[in-house]
Design a protein around this motif. Structure first.
Motif, PDB file in Angstrom:
ATOM      1  N   ASP A  80       0.869  -1.247  -0.008  1.00 27.90           N
ATOM      2  CA  ASP A  80      -0.108   0.218   0.064  1.00 27.90           C
ATOM      3  C   ASP A  80       0.954   1.291  -0.030  1.00 27.90           C
ATOM      4  O   ASP A  80       1.738   1.504   1.018  1.00 27.90           O
ATOM      5  N   PRO A  81       0.837   1.940  -1.137  1.00 27.68           N
ATOM      6  CA  PRO A  81       1.739   3.094  -1.155  1.00 27.68           C
ATOM      7  C   PRO A  81       1.529   4.228   0.007  1.00 27.68           C
ATOM      8  O   PRO A  81       2.412   5.115   0.351  1.00 27.68           O
ATOM      9  N   LEU A  82       0.228   4.415   0.303  1.00 35.25           N
ATOM     10  CA  LEU A  82      -0.219   5.542   1.377  1.00 35.25           C
ATOM     11  C   LEU A  82       0.625   5.299   2.725  1.00 35.25           C
ATOM     12  O   LEU A  82       0.989   6.040   3.429  1.00 35.25           O
ATOM     13  N   ILE A  83       0.885   3.972   3.036  1.00 34.52           N
ATOM     14  CA  ILE A  83       1.830   3.659   4.518  1.00 34.52           C
ATOM     15  C   ILE A  83       3.173   4.294   4.158  1.00 34.52           C
ATOM     16  O   ILE A  83       3.327   4.928   5.152  1.00 34.52           O
ATOM     17  N   TYR A  84       3.626   4.154   3.055  1.00 34.49           N
ATOM     18  CA  TYR A  84       5.175   4.696   2.816  1.00 34.49           C
ATOM     19  C   TYR A  84       5.026   6.370   2.852  1.00 34.49           C
ATOM     20  O   TYR A  84       5.844   6.969   3.301  1.00 34.49           O
ATOM     21  N   VAL A  85       3.897   6.930   2.296  1.00 29.15           N
ATOM     22  CA  VAL A  85       3.996   8.116   2.275  1.00 29.15           C
ATOM     23  C   VAL A  85       3.541   8.815   3.824  1.00 29.15           C
ATOM     24  O   VAL A  85       4.127   9.731   4.214  1.00 29.15           O
ATOM     25  N   LEU A  86       2.729   8.118   4.385  1.00 26.69           N
ATOM     26  CA  LEU A  86       2.670   8.581   5.870  1.00 26.69           C
ATOM     27  C   LEU A  86       4.046   8.308   6.757  1.00 26.69           C
ATOM     28  O   LEU A  86       4.230   9.383   7.239  1.00 26.69           O
ATOM     29  N   ARG A  87       4.546   7.402   6.530  1.00 29.70           N
ATOM     30  CA  ARG A  87       6.065   7.040   7.149  1.00 29.70           C
ATOM     31  C   ARG A  87       6.913   8.105   6.665  1.00 29.70           C
ATOM     32  O   ARG A  87       7.557   8.641   7.571  1.00 29.70           O
ATOM     33  N   ALA A  88       6.831   8.644   5.639  1.00 29.72           N
ATOM     34  CA  ALA A  88       7.729   9.783   5.065  1.00 29.72           C
ATOM     35  C   ALA A  88       7.331  11.139   5.688  1.00 29.72           C
ATOM     36  O   ALA A  88       8.348  11.834   6.145  1.00 29.72           O
ATOM     37  N   LYS A  89       6.147  11.208   5.868  1.00 32.71           N
ATOM     38  CA  LYS A  89       5.828  12.697   6.576  1.00 32.71           C
ATOM     39  C   LYS A  89       6.424  12.519   7.802  1.00 32.71           C
ATOM     40  O   LYS A  89       6.573  13.617   8.679  1.00 32.71           O
ATOM     41  N   VAL A  90       6.007  11.274   8.716  1.00 35.41           N
ATOM     42  CA  VAL A  90       6.630  11.369  10.068  1.00 35.41           C
ATOM     43  C   VAL A  90       8.229  11.554   9.977  1.00 35.41           C
ATOM     44  O   VAL A  90       8.728  12.133  10.889  1.00 35.41           O
ATOM     45  N   LYS A  91       8.680  11.052   9.018  1.00 37.04           N
ATOM     46  CA  LYS A  91      10.376  11.187   9.012  1.00 37.04           C
ATOM     47  C   LYS A  91      10.520  12.610   8.789  1.00 37.04           C
ATOM     48  O   LYS A  91      11.624  13.132   9.391  1.00 37.04           O
TER      49      LYS A  91
END
Length: 276
Positions: free
Chosen positions: A229-240
């Motif tokens: 799911d690409p949205l998981i990686y997007v959210l993790r990127a925002k947290v980073k």
């Protein structure tokens, strides 16, 4: 020579047999191909069936299936033509209208999608899925009041509706009521703990509350359930990014793009370098 003659005759019979397939043969073949996710062969079979008997009333269903197959193939304009042709046969078909509305959304034609959901609810005012999707579409178009009306109606129709809770949680996040949104996500996660999208939604609410450790936990759970799911990686990127780790965030966004996330949007997130 005799064997060559027999082979030629057999070949002719086989060729004629292919061309002599009946309408029902093509229809049956299409279902087999669809079950195998052989979209190219399914498209050919459905088109052959429709051309075989263009006046057959069953073609409405076949054209609907054809539109969905073409969507799977990325042939969105062809899919729209197929749905349009199907609706010419059965203009009040709720499923068809919902399919076309979903296609319009995929094509970023939100106003057209909204019109189709309006028609669905005109024909069946208690169609729960249409209420949910129209509510989310209205939210995307910035009409939070109309979104709330649809979701509250859905709650009234079905107090146990997961869609109503998810839709309302999404609305609450847009209105910055993150704690309330988390409460709703908690409810649906208790009922369906294996759905990765719910953890992504709750993780996003934690992110906006700057509860990054909590967001990390939900991201980890979501990745275990659906690592594609690409949205998981997007959210993790925002947290980073919020933790000033743009280098690792860039890797997550690159992964999200490889899974289908919009490249320009990913670049905008990284360029901003701040919480979004």
């Amino acid at each position: 020579m005799q064997f060559k003659g027999i082979s030629f005759i057999l070949l002719m019979f086989m060729t004629l047999g292919c061309y002599a397939q009946s309408y029902n043969d093509w229809v049956d073949s299409s279902y087999v191909y669809i079950s195998k996710k052989d979209w190219v062969s399914a498209e050919k079979a459905l088109l052959s069936a429709v051309r075989k008997e263009p006046a057959n009333p069953q073609n409405s269903l076949l054209l609907s299936n054809l539109g969905t197959v073409q969507r799977r193939m990325g042939k969105l304009d062809d899919a729209l033509k197929s749905y349009n042709n199907a609706l010419m046969i059965t203009p009040r078909a709720v499923t068809l209208l919902k399919n076309r509305a979903a296609l319009y959304s995929e094509m970023n034609r939100m106003e057209d999608a909204l019109k189709d959901y309006d028609r669905v609810l005109m024909y069946d005012e208690d169609e729960e899925n249409a209420l949910y999707l129209r509510g989310l579409l209205r939210l995307e178009l910035g009409d939070t009041a109309a979104c709330r009306i649809d979701l509250e109606r859905l709650y009234k129709l079905n107090p146990q509706s997961t869609d109503a809770r998810i839709g309302m949680a999404t609305l609450l996040k847009c209105r910055h009521y993150y704690d309330n949104a988390i409460d709703l996500y908690n409810q649906v996660i208790r009922a369906e703990p294996e759905n990765s999208a719910y953890y992504v939604g709750r993780g996003e609410a934690y992110y906006y509350l700057k509860k990054y450790n909590k967001a990390d936990e939900d991201i980890a759970k979501a990745l275990k359930l659906d690592p594609d799911d690409p949205l998981i990686y997007v959210l993790r990127a925002k947290v980073k990014i919020a933790r000033y780790d743009k280098e690792d965030a860039a890797l997550d966004l690159k992964k999200a793009v490889s899974l289908g996330f919009d490249k320009n949007e990913a670049q905008n997130i990284l360029k901003a370098g701040v919480e979004l």
